[in-house]
Design a protein around this motif. Sequence first.
Motif, short mmCIF file in Angstrom:
data_model
loop_
_atom_site.label_atom_id
_atom_site.label_comp_id
_atom_site.label_asym_id
_atom_site.label_seq_id
_atom_site.Cartn_x
_atom_site.Cartn_y
_atom_site.Cartn_z
N THR A 66 5.49 0.37 -8.29
CA THR A 66 5.89 1.79 -8.21
C THR A 66 6.18 2.43 -9.56
OG1 THR A 66 8.26 1.25 -8.04
CG2 THR A 66 6.99 1.39 -5.96
N LYS A 67 6.53 1.61 -10.53
CA LYS A 67 7.00 2.07 -11.85
C LYS A 67 8.34 2.82 -11.75
CE LYS A 67 3.35 0.36 -13.66
NZ LYS A 67 3.36 -1.08 -13.65
N ILE A 68 9.03 2.64 -10.63
CA ILE A 68 10.38 3.20 -10.49
C ILE A 68 11.32 2.41 -11.40
CG2 ILE A 68 12.33 3.51 -8.89
CD1 ILE A 68 10.25 3.94 -6.66
N GLN A 80 0.83 -1.20 0.00
CA GLN A 80 0.00 0.00 0.00
C GLN A 80 0.87 1.25 0.00
OE1 GLN A 80 -3.28 0.12 -0.50
NE2 GLN A 80 -3.05 2.33 -0.58
N GLU A 81 1.92 1.25 0.81
CA GLU A 81 2.83 2.40 0.87
C GLU A 81 3.55 2.59 -0.47
OE1 GLU A 81 4.07 5.72 2.23
OE2 GLU A 81 3.17 4.47 3.77
N LEU A 82 3.87 1.51 -1.14
CA LEU A 82 4.57 1.58 -2.42
C LEU A 82 3.69 2.16 -3.53
CD1 LEU A 82 6.48 -1.83 -2.46
CD2 LEU A 82 7.45 0.44 -2.05
N LYS A 83 2.41 1.99 -3.44
CA LYS A 83 1.49 2.43 -4.50
C LYS A 83 1.44 3.94 -4.65
CE LYS A 83 -1.61 -1.51 -4.24
NZ LYS A 83 -2.93 -1.99 -3.85
N VAL A 84 1.64 4.67 -3.57
CA VAL A 84 1.48 6.12 -3.60
C VAL A 84 2.83 6.78 -3.39
CG1 VAL A 84 0.29 8.07 -2.54
CG2 VAL A 84 -0.81 5.83 -2.58
N PRO A 85 3.23 7.66 -4.32
CA PRO A 85 4.53 8.33 -4.17
C PRO A 85 4.51 9.36 -3.04
CG PRO A 85 3.43 9.06 -6.18
CD PRO A 85 2.56 8.02 -5.56
N THR A 86 5.06 8.95 -1.90
CA THR A 86 5.17 9.86 -0.76
C THR A 86 6.62 9.86 -0.28
OG1 THR A 86 4.82 8.20 0.97
CG2 THR A 86 2.85 9.20 0.00
N ASP A 87 6.90 10.70 0.70
CA ASP A 87 8.25 10.74 1.26
C ASP A 87 8.56 9.49 2.08
OD1 ASP A 87 6.34 11.46 3.15
OD2 ASP A 87 7.70 12.82 4.20
N LYS A 88 7.58 8.66 2.38
CA LYS A 88 7.80 7.44 3.15
C LYS A 88 8.02 6.21 2.26
CE LYS A 88 4.98 9.15 6.89
NZ LYS A 88 3.70 9.77 6.63
N ARG A 89 7.76 6.35 0.98
CA ARG A 89 7.84 5.19 0.10
C ARG A 89 9.23 4.57 0.07
NH1 ARG A 89 5.54 4.90 -6.04
NH2 ARG A 89 7.06 6.52 -6.45
N ILE A 114 10.41 0.56 0.41
CA ILE A 114 11.31 -0.13 -0.52
C ILE A 114 12.46 -0.74 0.26
CG2 ILE A 114 12.94 0.18 -2.43
CD1 ILE A 114 11.05 2.44 -3.45
N ALA A 115 13.03 0.03 1.19
CA ALA A 115 14.15 -0.48 1.99
C ALA A 115 13.74 -1.73 2.76
CB ALA A 115 14.63 0.60 2.96
N GLN A 116 12.59 -1.70 3.41
CA GLN A 116 12.16 -2.87 4.17
C GLN A 116 11.88 -4.06 3.25
OE1 GLN A 116 9.07 -2.27 7.08
NE2 GLN A 116 8.77 -4.46 7.36
N ALA A 117 11.24 -3.81 2.13
CA ALA A 117 10.93 -4.89 1.19
C ALA A 117 12.21 -5.57 0.71
CB ALA A 117 10.14 -4.34 0.01
N LEU A 118 13.24 -4.78 0.44
CA LEU A 118 14.50 -5.36 -0.03
C LEU A 118 15.29 -6.00 1.12
CD1 LEU A 118 15.63 -2.63 -2.59
CD2 LEU A 118 14.77 -4.93 -3.09
#
Length: 114
Positions: free
Chosen positions: A47-49, A16-25, A29-33
């Motif tokens: 994210t389309k990053i 959910q956090e990854l879906k929306v571009p915020t300063d917390k995203r 990403i860090a935790q997911a990796l």
Amino acid sequence: GFQPKKRYETLSEIKQELKVPTDKRIFAIAQALHDNLLTVEEIHEITKIDHWFLRRLENIVHTWNKMEQTTSSDMSNELLLEAKKNGYSDRQIADCVSDDATEDDIRTKRKAAG
């Protein structure tokens, strides 16, 4: 360095956090990796990053994982250089290695390595 600051409780929260571009995203990403919850491809799909950027972040995490498996005295000059090139401070390296190294210990080792 690139460590998660906020810990998400579930994979669903991370996604959910990854879906929306915020300063917390970036922390999601860090935790997911770090926790091997999502692959670079999965993060990209959400994210389309750019893959290139996500691979750089993945390399930073891999360096952290290598540092966690060594002590400051056993750390190779190559790994120390890799950590510095990936943006880790002497303090972050000291916090990561598996002994009671201090920031000054890492700095001394780095200076001795040239």
